[in-house]
Design a protein around this motif. Structure first.
Motif, PDB file in Angstrom:
ATOM      1  N   LEU A  15       0.811  -1.206   0.000  1.00  0.00           N
ATOM      2  CA  LEU A  15       0.000   0.000   0.000  1.00  0.00           C
ATOM      3  C   LEU A  15       0.843   1.254   0.000  1.00  0.00           C
ATOM      4  O   LEU A  15       0.390   2.311  -0.397  1.00  0.00           O
ATOM      5  CB  LEU A  15      -0.946  -0.015   1.207  1.00  0.00           C
ATOM      6  CG  LEU A  15      -1.994  -1.104   1.172  1.00  0.00           C
ATOM      7  CD1 LEU A  15      -2.811  -1.074   2.452  1.00  0.00           C
ATOM      8  CD2 LEU A  15      -2.900  -0.941  -0.035  1.00  0.00           C
ATOM      9  N   THR A  96      -1.876  -0.685  -7.048  1.00  0.00           N
ATOM     10  CA  THR A  96      -1.743   0.494  -6.207  1.00  0.00           C
ATOM     11  C   THR A  96      -0.724   1.443  -6.822  1.00  0.00           C
ATOM     12  O   THR A  96       0.386   1.049  -7.158  1.00  0.00           O
ATOM     13  CB  THR A  96      -1.294   0.121  -4.778  1.00  0.00           C
ATOM     14  OG1 THR A  96      -2.261  -0.757  -4.212  1.00  0.00           O
ATOM     15  CG2 THR A  96      -1.175   1.358  -3.905  1.00  0.00           C
ATOM     16  N   THR A 122      -3.419   5.080  -4.063  1.00  0.00           N
ATOM     17  CA  THR A 122      -4.662   4.872  -4.791  1.00  0.00           C
ATOM     18  C   THR A 122      -4.675   3.422  -5.257  1.00  0.00           C
ATOM     19  O   THR A 122      -3.864   3.020  -6.087  1.00  0.00           O
ATOM     20  CB  THR A 122      -4.771   5.820  -5.995  1.00  0.00           C
ATOM     21  OG1 THR A 122      -4.670   7.168  -5.528  1.00  0.00           O
ATOM     22  CG2 THR A 122      -6.097   5.624  -6.721  1.00  0.00           C
ATOM     23  N   THR A 123      -5.585   2.634  -4.682  1.00  0.00           N
ATOM     24  CA  THR A 123      -5.670   1.206  -4.986  1.00  0.00           C
ATOM     25  C   THR A 123      -6.972   0.916  -5.727  1.00  0.00           C
ATOM     26  O   THR A 123      -8.036   1.388  -5.324  1.00  0.00           O
ATOM     27  CB  THR A 123      -5.615   0.367  -3.692  1.00  0.00           C
ATOM     28  OG1 THR A 123      -4.400   0.670  -3.005  1.00  0.00           O
ATOM     29  CG2 THR A 123      -5.671  -1.118  -3.991  1.00  0.00           C
ATOM     30  N   THR A 124      -6.860   0.149  -6.805  1.00  0.00           N
ATOM     31  CA  THR A 124      -8.047  -0.292  -7.535  1.00  0.00           C
ATOM     32  C   THR A 124      -8.082  -1.812  -7.527  1.00  0.00           C
ATOM     33  O   THR A 124      -7.058  -2.466  -7.706  1.00  0.00           O
ATOM     34  CB  THR A 124      -8.041   0.231  -8.981  1.00  0.00           C
ATOM     35  OG1 THR A 124      -6.814  -0.156  -9.610  1.00  0.00           O
ATOM     36  CG2 THR A 124      -8.164   1.734  -9.036  1.00  0.00           C
ATOM     37  N   TYR A 125      -9.253  -2.351  -7.264  1.00  0.00           N
ATOM     38  CA  TYR A 125      -9.442  -3.799  -7.230  1.00  0.00           C
ATOM     39  C   TYR A 125     -10.911  -4.124  -7.380  1.00  0.00           C
ATOM     40  O   TYR A 125     -11.771  -3.435  -6.844  1.00  0.00           O
ATOM     41  CB  TYR A 125      -8.905  -4.403  -5.927  1.00  0.00           C
ATOM     42  CG  TYR A 125      -9.595  -3.877  -4.695  1.00  0.00           C
ATOM     43  CD1 TYR A 125     -10.631  -4.594  -4.093  1.00  0.00           C
ATOM     44  CD2 TYR A 125      -9.242  -2.656  -4.146  1.00  0.00           C
ATOM     45  CE1 TYR A 125     -11.278  -4.111  -2.978  1.00  0.00           C
ATOM     46  CE2 TYR A 125      -9.885  -2.166  -3.023  1.00  0.00           C
ATOM     47  CZ  TYR A 125     -10.900  -2.893  -2.445  1.00  0.00           C
ATOM     48  OH  TYR A 125     -11.555  -2.409  -1.343  1.00  0.00           O
ATOM     49  N   HIS A 128     -13.425  -1.445  -7.554  1.00  0.00           N
ATOM     50  CA  HIS A 128     -13.420  -0.457  -6.478  1.00  0.00           C
ATOM     51  C   HIS A 128     -12.156   0.388  -6.547  1.00  0.00           C
ATOM     52  O   HIS A 128     -11.118  -0.052  -7.029  1.00  0.00           O
ATOM     53  CB  HIS A 128     -13.473  -1.141  -5.108  1.00  0.00           C
ATOM     54  CG  HIS A 128     -14.671  -2.001  -4.918  1.00  0.00           C
ATOM     55  ND1 HIS A 128     -15.917  -1.495  -4.625  1.00  0.00           N
ATOM     56  CD2 HIS A 128     -14.820  -3.341  -4.994  1.00  0.00           C
ATOM     57  CE1 HIS A 128     -16.782  -2.487  -4.522  1.00  0.00           C
ATOM     58  NE2 HIS A 128     -16.133  -3.631  -4.751  1.00  0.00           N
ATOM     59  N   LYS A 129     -12.255   1.596  -6.003  1.00  0.00           N
ATOM     60  CA  LYS A 129     -11.100   2.476  -5.909  1.00  0.00           C
ATOM     61  C   LYS A 129     -11.037   2.998  -4.482  1.00  0.00           C
ATOM     62  O   LYS A 129     -12.039   3.454  -3.939  1.00  0.00           O
ATOM     63  CB  LYS A 129     -11.249   3.639  -6.893  1.00  0.00           C
ATOM     64  CG  LYS A 129     -10.077   4.574  -6.918  1.00  0.00           C
ATOM     65  CD  LYS A 129     -10.308   5.633  -7.999  1.00  0.00           C
ATOM     66  CE  LYS A 129      -9.133   6.543  -8.140  1.00  0.00           C
ATOM     67  NZ  LYS A 129      -9.345   7.514  -9.236  1.00  0.00           N
ATOM     68  N   ASP A 130      -9.845   2.906  -3.891  1.00  0.00           N
ATOM     69  CA  ASP A 130      -9.660   3.334  -2.507  1.00  0.00           C
ATOM     70  C   ASP A 130      -8.453   4.268  -2.454  1.00  0.00           C
ATOM     71  O   ASP A 130      -7.385   3.918  -2.972  1.00  0.00           O
ATOM     72  CB  ASP A 130      -9.418   2.101  -1.624  1.00  0.00           C
ATOM     73  CG  ASP A 130      -9.224   2.455  -0.164  1.00  0.00           C
ATOM     74  OD1 ASP A 130     -10.020   3.256   0.364  1.00  0.00           O
ATOM     75  OD2 ASP A 130      -8.268   1.937   0.437  1.00  0.00           O
ATOM     76  N   VAL A 131      -8.612   5.434  -1.869  1.00  0.00           N
ATOM     77  CA  VAL A 131      -7.518   6.394  -1.716  1.00  0.00           C
ATOM     78  C   VAL A 131      -7.261   6.585  -0.230  1.00  0.00           C
ATOM     79  O   VAL A 131      -8.184   6.854   0.541  1.00  0.00           O
ATOM     80  CB  VAL A 131      -7.860   7.747  -2.390  1.00  0.00           C
ATOM     81  CG1 VAL A 131      -6.721   8.747  -2.194  1.00  0.00           C
ATOM     82  CG2 VAL A 131      -8.167   7.557  -3.870  1.00  0.00           C
ATOM     83  N   GLN A 132      -5.990   6.414   0.163  1.00  0.00           N
ATOM     84  CA  GLN A 132      -5.613   6.568   1.565  1.00  0.00           C
ATOM     85  C   GLN A 132      -4.385   7.451   1.679  1.00  0.00           C
ATOM     86  O   GLN A 132      -3.467   7.344   0.867  1.00  0.00           O
ATOM     87  CB  GLN A 132      -5.275   5.224   2.201  1.00  0.00           C
ATOM     88  CG  GLN A 132      -6.424   4.275   2.332  1.00  0.00           C
ATOM     89  CD  GLN A 132      -6.008   3.006   3.054  1.00  0.00           C
ATOM     90  OE1 GLN A 132      -4.840   2.638   3.104  1.00  0.00           O
ATOM     91  NE2 GLN A 132      -6.975   2.331   3.641  1.00  0.00           N
TER      92      GLN A 132
END
Length: 174
Positions: A15, A96, A122-125, A128-132
């Motif tokens: 990550l 990521t 920025t993770t895509t799977y 879905h897209k998740d930004v931390q």
């Protein structure tokens, strides 16, 4: 217990690193030169041993990162691209992109030259897209030029079906 900590470190590295970083502004061509000291990092981790990794942690990740130091301004930035595949936790592939907004070395999980970062991941799977935003992240990556083997990374020789590799290259500013 040690495997859980290691898996957590590996996941964090994905990550982050891993886990291991996007330069603000121009791309800098990832080759150093001029006013940049550049570290390039290749990283991989694979676990296909259910007894060692547990059923939820089978799979691996692979990636490339660079961190640079602007010798004129003192800025520390970087970027990374990581891809992972899990047969347990999220059952599929993920990608990521990491934008490192600051980095430094300190005593950490890999020793006194461990790479720490502040970053935006920025993770895509699976659609879905998740930004931390992650701060003060111990990546577990030794920022020392050379090849870091599985036994060096783990601190012991792991069983068959488990491998890790970190390759660090350095190019000073000129």
């Amino acid at each position: 217990m040690k495997m859980r900590r290691l898996t957590s470190t590996v996941a964090t590295t994905i990550l982050v690193a891993a886990g291991v970083l996007s330069a603000s502004g121009a791309a800098h061509a990832y080759g150093g030169g001029g006013h940049l000291n550049v570290y390039q990092i290749a990283i991989s981790f694979n676990c296909n041993n259910k007894a060692f990794c547990g059923g939820q942690n089978l799979g691996g990740f692979w990636g490339w990162a660079e961190v640079d130091e602007n010798v004129t301004t003192g800025a520390h930035t970087g970027d990374a691209q990581l891809t992972g595949c899990s047969h347990g936790t999220f059952k599929g592939a993920a990608h990521t992109s990491i934008d490192v907004t600051d980095w430094w070395t300190a005593q950490g999980s890999a020793g006194p030259t461990t790479l720490f970062t502040d970053e935006v991941d920025t993770t895509t799977y699976r659609g879905h897209k998740d930004v931390q935003t992650i701060t003060n992240n111990d990546t577990g990556i030794p920022l020392v030029p050379g090849h870091h083997s599985t036994s060096e990374i783990f601190g012991f020789n792991p069983p068959p079906g488990v491998s890790a590799m970190i390759q660090v290259s350095y190019k000073p500013a000129h």
